[in-house]
Write an enzyme that holds these catalytic residues in place. Structure first.
Site, short mmCIF file in Angstrom:
data_model
loop_
_atom_site.label_atom_id
_atom_site.label_comp_id
_atom_site.label_asym_id
_atom_site.label_seq_id
_atom_site.Cartn_x
_atom_site.Cartn_y
_atom_site.Cartn_z
N LYS A 183 0.92 -0.99 -0.03
CA LYS A 183 -0.01 -0.02 0.04
C LYS A 183 0.66 1.08 0.16
O LYS A 183 0.45 2.20 -0.74
CB LYS A 183 -0.89 0.00 1.16
CG LYS A 183 -1.94 -1.03 1.26
CD LYS A 183 -2.61 -1.23 2.40
CE LYS A 183 -3.79 -2.50 2.59
NZ LYS A 183 -4.18 -2.61 3.70
N GLN A 242 -4.49 -1.27 9.98
CA GLN A 242 -4.45 -2.44 9.45
C GLN A 242 -5.14 -3.49 10.36
O GLN A 242 -4.64 -3.67 11.32
CB GLN A 242 -2.95 -2.81 8.91
CG GLN A 242 -2.83 -4.16 8.36
CD GLN A 242 -3.35 -3.98 6.87
OE1 GLN A 242 -3.12 -2.94 6.23
NE2 GLN A 242 -4.11 -5.25 6.71
N ASP A 288 -10.77 3.18 4.59
CA ASP A 288 -11.28 1.80 4.45
C ASP A 288 -12.95 1.58 4.22
O ASP A 288 -12.97 0.69 3.77
CB ASP A 288 -10.81 0.81 5.65
CG ASP A 288 -9.68 0.05 5.50
OD1 ASP A 288 -9.27 -0.19 4.35
OD2 ASP A 288 -8.92 -0.06 6.43
#
Length: 292
Positions: free
Chosen positions: A53, A97, A120
């Protein structure tokens, strides 16, 4: 054989567009869109995802920083960090995460993130807007699937889409997106308790497999000519490989490819799109905040 939907190629197109947008944003506002990724512990898979990422963000002109903390970081400290990132006007996107260590309440952490910085798309406010069909930051994997369908000209209007899996990360938001005006699919969601599952998946014009079981979807579960989107990433032992394993999806690729009209590979299908849409969400969050 089914047409192969190349997620890498579609993701590259999305990332190129994000890079253009990030450059324009930087010129207009004197700084790049900024993403902060929080990682607790040393889980190898999580570390690998985070590195990918960060690398993709840098290539797209996004200011990405990974904030590493020990696995035993107290929940209160993590929440304090998120509060500081929420308050930082120089931060546009926040990603914690997952999965988190067992002592931390994931739901509490997700709820703590400013919805406007929730790249997200997991915050309840963003989930609610998605369900209502309102503009919001969308979960990256389902959004990436929609982008693949659009850019490869897969017809969705009036199509019967079957989503195999009901997770908050993929299954549920996938159904909400496919139901939206403009996509206009008829959606069925199946899961581990669905009776006579194969009879339902065989009705699908579009089958999205996100059940988390290696090669679960077999050829007899697929309607001839269907579009099959494989979300799964599973490790299976393979002594012929140097690492001792290989990656497979939730679909028995070789067999299903003989039946389907189009199919995504694993790897190289949905995975690259997830990262591409994270970058798109970061740019979107930055643009909304700058114009609010």
């Amino acid at each position: 054989m089914a047409h192969l939907i190349d997620g890498k190629a579609v993701a590259a197109a999305v990332r190129a567009e994000v890079a253009e947008g990030a450059a324009a944003f930087s010129e207009a506002h004197g700084r790049a869109p900024a993403l902060r990724v929080v990682l607790l512990g040393d889980n190898p898979a999580s570390q690998s995802y985070v590195r990918a990422k960060a690398r993709a963000a840098g290539e797209a002109g996004i200011d990405a920083e990974t904030l590493l903390h020990p696995a035993d970081t107290p929940e209160a400290d993590l929440l304090a960090l998120i509060a500081a990132l929420n308050a930082d006007d120089g931060v546009d996107g926040i990603l914690v995460q997952l999965p988190l260590p067992d002592h931390i309440d994931e739901a509490a952490v997700i709820r703590a993130i400013d919805p406007g910085k929730d790249v997200d798309g997991f915050h309840p406010e963003n989930v609610g807007k998605l369900s209502l069909g309102e503009p919001t930051l969308e979960p990256c994997t389902p959004a990436g699937i929609v982008e693949m369908l659009r850019r490869t000209n897969v017809p969705t209007s009036g199509a019967h889409a079957v989503v195999l899996g009901r997770s908050n990360i993929v299954g549920k938001p996938m159904a909400s997106l496919l139901l939206r005006r403009g996509l206009d699919a008829t959606v069925t969601v199946c899961h581990s308790r669905t009776h006579d599952l194969a009879s339902i998946t065989r009705q699908a014009d579009i089958l999205v497999a996100a059940i988390g079981r290696a090669e679960f979807v077999t050829a007899d579960m697929v309607k001839p000519g269907a579009t099959v989107i494989d979300v799964g990433i599973n490790r299976v032992e393979d002594a012929t490989r140097e690492r001792g394993y290989r990656l497979v999806g939730d679909v028995d690729f070789e067999a299903v490819a003989e039946v389907a009209g189009a199919i995504t590979p694993v790897p190289g299908g949905v995975g690259p799109m997830t990262i591409a849409m994270l970058l798109a969400n970061t740019l979107e969050a930055a643009t909304r905040r700058a114009t609010a």
